[in-house]
Design a protein around this motif. Structure first.
Motif, mmCIF file in Angstrom:
data_model
loop_
_atom_site.group_PDB
_atom_site.id
_atom_site.type_symbol
_atom_site.label_atom_id
_atom_site.label_comp_id
_atom_site.label_asym_id
_atom_site.label_seq_id
_atom_site.Cartn_x
_atom_site.Cartn_y
_atom_site.Cartn_z
ATOM 1 N N GLN A 36 0.825 -1.207 0.000
ATOM 2 C CA GLN A 36 0.000 0.000 0.000
ATOM 3 C C GLN A 36 0.861 1.259 0.000
ATOM 4 N N THR A 37 1.884 1.273 0.819
ATOM 5 C CA THR A 37 2.772 2.433 0.834
ATOM 6 C C THR A 37 3.555 2.534 -0.483
ATOM 7 N N LEU A 38 3.838 1.377 -1.109
ATOM 8 C CA LEU A 38 4.507 1.410 -2.396
ATOM 9 C C LEU A 38 3.582 2.009 -3.468
ATOM 10 N N ALA A 39 2.294 1.656 -3.410
ATOM 11 C CA ALA A 39 1.325 2.253 -4.330
ATOM 12 C C ALA A 39 1.182 3.747 -4.061
ATOM 13 N N GLN A 40 1.156 4.127 -2.777
ATOM 14 C CA GLN A 40 1.083 5.544 -2.438
ATOM 15 C C GLN A 40 2.335 6.285 -2.884
ATOM 16 N N LEU A 41 3.482 5.616 -2.812
ATOM 17 C CA LEU A 41 4.729 6.224 -3.270
ATOM 18 C C LEU A 41 4.661 6.492 -4.777
ATOM 19 N N ASN A 42 4.174 5.535 -5.546
ATOM 20 C CA ASN A 42 4.041 5.741 -6.992
ATOM 21 C C ASN A 42 2.996 6.805 -7.312
ATOM 22 N N ALA A 43 1.903 6.829 -6.551
ATOM 23 C CA ALA A 43 0.891 7.860 -6.774
ATOM 24 C C ALA A 43 1.444 9.245 -6.463
ATOM 25 N N ALA A 44 2.230 9.356 -5.383
ATOM 26 C CA ALA A 44 2.830 10.644 -5.043
ATOM 27 C C ALA A 44 3.824 11.080 -6.111
ATOM 28 N N ALA A 45 4.601 10.130 -6.628
ATOM 29 C CA ALA A 45 5.542 10.458 -7.711
ATOM 30 C C ALA A 45 4.790 10.921 -8.949
ATOM 31 N N SER A 46 3.671 10.277 -9.260
ATOM 32 C CA SER A 46 2.883 10.680 -10.431
ATOM 33 C C SER A 46 2.277 12.062 -10.233
ATOM 34 N N ARG A 47 1.804 12.353 -9.014
ATOM 35 C CA ARG A 47 1.248 13.689 -8.756
ATOM 36 C C ARG A 47 2.316 14.763 -8.918
ATOM 37 N N LEU A 48 3.518 14.496 -8.417
ATOM 38 C CA LEU A 48 4.600 15.464 -8.555
ATOM 39 C C LEU A 48 4.966 15.651 -10.018
ATOM 40 N N GLN A 49 5.067 14.559 -10.765
ATOM 41 C CA GLN A 49 5.406 14.661 -12.179
ATOM 42 C C GLN A 49 4.294 15.358 -12.965
ATOM 43 N N ALA A 50 3.031 15.115 -12.594
ATOM 44 C CA ALA A 50 1.925 15.786 -13.274
ATOM 45 C C ALA A 50 1.948 17.281 -13.001
ATOM 46 N N THR A 51 2.243 17.666 -11.755
ATOM 47 C CA THR A 51 2.327 19.091 -11.421
ATOM 48 C C THR A 51 3.453 19.765 -12.192
ATOM 49 N N LEU A 52 4.546 19.037 -12.394
ATOM 50 C CA LEU A 52 5.677 19.581 -13.152
ATOM 51 C C LEU A 52 5.448 19.516 -14.661
ATOM 52 N N GLY A 53 4.362 18.889 -15.097
ATOM 53 C CA GLY A 53 4.098 18.777 -16.532
ATOM 54 C C GLY A 53 4.974 17.771 -17.231
ATOM 55 N N MET A 54 5.457 16.755 -16.499
ATOM 56 C CA MET A 54 6.329 15.745 -17.092
ATOM 57 C C MET A 54 5.485 14.584 -17.620
ATOM 58 N N GLU A 55 5.832 14.122 -18.812
ATOM 59 C CA GLU A 55 5.093 13.043 -19.442
ATOM 60 C C GLU A 55 6.013 12.302 -20.399
ATOM 61 N N PRO A 56 5.662 11.083 -20.772
ATOM 62 C CA PRO A 56 6.518 10.350 -21.718
ATOM 63 C C PRO A 56 6.571 11.046 -23.075
ATOM 64 N N ALA A 57 7.749 11.024 -23.689
ATOM 65 C CA ALA A 57 7.926 11.591 -25.030
ATOM 66 C C ALA A 57 7.430 10.574 -26.051
ATOM 67 N N ILE A 58 6.164 10.674 -26.392
ATOM 68 C CA ILE A 58 5.548 9.707 -27.304
ATOM 69 C C ILE A 58 4.983 10.449 -28.505
ATOM 70 N N GLY A 59 4.826 9.720 -29.588
ATOM 71 C CA GLY A 59 4.229 10.284 -30.786
ATOM 72 C C GLY A 59 2.730 10.059 -30.801
ATOM 73 N N ASP A 60 2.189 9.867 -31.969
ATOM 74 C CA ASP A 60 0.767 9.595 -32.130
ATOM 75 C C ASP A 60 0.475 8.181 -31.644
ATOM 76 N N VAL A 61 -0.276 8.067 -30.553
ATOM 77 C CA VAL A 61 -0.528 6.747 -29.981
ATOM 78 C C VAL A 61 -1.401 5.896 -30.890
ATOM 79 N N GLN A 62 -2.136 6.511 -31.801
ATOM 80 C CA GLN A 62 -2.994 5.730 -32.689
ATOM 81 C C GLN A 62 -2.179 4.961 -33.721
ATOM 82 N N THR A 63 -1.096 5.577 -34.182
ATOM 83 C CA THR A 63 -0.295 4.942 -35.237
ATOM 84 C C THR A 63 0.952 4.252 -34.704
#
Length: 511
Positions: A456-483
């Protein structure tokens, strides 16, 4: 035609018109609500299910975190809706650009009347009726057609600024899609670790519940045969039942994790998902980022803040549109016309015109219109400032939550290690008949609870990391996911996760 015949024809025409109108109104009034049948609903549900699962490859092996995120980005239904919103905004922009072009209208028609268009004339000097017979000036049945080109300076200006606003709305839809991506990645990471904990603990929970129920049966038999004191037997059963309650609560909590993950990645909800736990469980590299650098990154790349900046530009353009409406309008038209009326000498002709018009009431409404536009700009500016302060607050809170989640995971991991060693010692004693089943069940339950809290704390750790990355506007460098193929998309997501684990403060927000 006599007067009586004309009156009869007129009365007949009127009656037919009334009858036709009554029939139309009766048809409109006869419309009633028609509920969908069960067969229709079932057919629609099957079609929707087929649409949702179209082009989604089945999961044939154990699922890694990178593939789970890639599948969610490519096949998640809510994300598809966000992408369609962005496509709708793009189509609106493309369609709006044609509003700046002149209007070229082609029309054709047919006219018919039951009597000739007969006109009289009078002398313009004396005012006496002309002695000539009345003249027929139009054919009863004739057709007409025209091709006209119209261009308005006011319409062009408003369409030009409207196209600029639609362009900014495309960028707003893009930022909303980015925000939905951040939330989706956070949800997938949380559900993935919940699924991993359910997968890890399922066997231990089942074995411990079986052992506890066996001990409960033995205790009740000993109580009925009076081999032990009744109060001791009841206390023994009470402790066993308490352990069973905790184990069943854990099993119920973990039973929905697989379904949540399947829903996020658009997999069949009844599929038995097996996940592969990453080797890098905890990342403390993000704590080494300087607060100043994180603030600068958040202000430059946060999706909510970028959206508000585009809203400010839209409000500013609205002021220009208000100013354009206050100016006189200059319009030009040119058309080719044709009429088959045989009484016309020239059946083909050209018409051209230039018109300057101005709404005088704009002189009175101009101050109010300008105040309204300026108020819109002020509101957009205030929302941007408010969002900026909220983003900075979220960034600092997310950083503290992440640091706290790291400490909680370290503590939970240590407690689980201790409980696991206790469990091993108890198991060794039980093998030589020196430990009761109650002790074994109690220690197994404690070890399971400790391991559950660790996950549970490991899941909370990943959720906290995702919230921090979302606030910073960080995301995977991906192209068009459809193609992009799923394997390539999985590799791109894995590269981004490794980059973040290595402590690189980098985002991929596009300008």
């Amino acid at each position: 035609m006599s007067v009586s015949s004309a009156r009869f024809a007129l009365r007949t025409t009127f009656q037919l018109t009334v009858l036709l109108g009554a029939m139309v109104l009766t048809g409109c009034a006869s419309i009633t609500p028609v509920a969908l049948s069960s067969a229709d609903l079932k057919q629609q549900a099957e079609a929707d299910r087929a649409t949702a699962r179209r082009d989604v490859p089945p999961i044939t092996a154990a699922l890694s975190l990178e593939e789970a995120i890639a599948r969610a980005l490519k096949y998640n239904l809510e994300r598809r809706a966000r992408m369609m919103e962005e496509a709708l905004a793009l189509n609106t922009f493309e369609a709006g650009k044609f509003d700046m072009l002149p209007k070229l209208v082609a029309s054709a028609g047919y006219r018919s009347r039951n009597q000739d268009l007969v006109t009289r004339s009078i002398d313009s000097v004396t005012g006496a009726p002309s002695l000539a017979n009345p003249a027929i000036s139009s054919e009863r049945n004739h057709s007409n057609a025209d091709l006209g080109l119209t261009w308005s300076l006011l319409d062009f200006g408003l369409s030009y600024y409207g196209a600029q606003q639609n362009a900014d709305r495309i960028l707003i839809a893009t930022e909303r899609r980015r925000k939905a991506m951040h939330i989706l990645i956070q949800d997938v990471r949380t559900a993935f670790w919940r699924t991993a904990s359910a997968q890890k603990l399922r066997g231990d929970i089942t074995a411990t519940i079986t052992l506890a129920e066996s001990a409960l049966v033995d205790s009740r038999q000993a109580e009925s045969e009076r081999l032990r004191s009744p109060i001791d037997a009841l206390r023994f059963q009470r402790q066993l039942l308490d352990n069973l309650r905790q184990l069943e609560a854990i099993d119920q909590e973990l039973s929905t994790a697989r379904i949540d993950l399947a829903g996020l990645i658009n997999a069949p909800l009844d599929s038995e998902l097996t996940v592969i736990e990453p080797t890098d469980l905890m990342n403390q590299q993000m704590l080494s980022w300087s607060v100043t650098a994180m603030e600068d990154t958040a202000l430059a790349q946060n999706a909510d803040l970028r959206e508000q900046n585009y809203n400010v530009r839209i409000a500013s353009i609205e002021t220009r549109k208000t100013l354009v409406r206050l100016f006189p309008n200059l319009s030009f038209n040119d058309s080719l016309r044709y009429d088959s009326d045989k009484y016309m000498i020239n059946n083909h002709w050209n018409e051209a015109g230039l018109q300057l018009s101005f709404n005088l009431f704009n002189l009175f409404s101009a101050p109010a219109q300008m105040r309204l536009a300026e108020a819109g700009i002020a509101l957009a500016d205030q929302r941007r400032v408010t969002t900026q302060m909220a983003v900075l607050t979220q960034m600092h809170v997310a950083r503290l939550q992440y640091a706290s989640a790291v400490r909680q995971y370290q503590r939970a991991d240590t407690i689980w290690s201790v409980d696991d060693r206790i469990k091993q010692h108890v198991a060794n004693r039980a093998s030589v008949q020196t430990q009761s089943k109650l002790d074994a069940v109690s220690n197994d339950t404690a070890a399971i609870l400790s391991q559950l809290r660790r996950y549970q704390t490991l899941a909370q750790l990943n959720a906290a990391a995702s919230r921090l990355q979302a606030t910073l506007g960080m995301e995977p460098a991906i192209g068009d996911v459809q193609t992009t193929p799923l394997a390539q998309l999985t590799g791109e997501v894995g590269a981004a996760l490794k980059q973040w684990s290595d402590g690189e403060l980098a985002g991929t927000a596009k300008p």
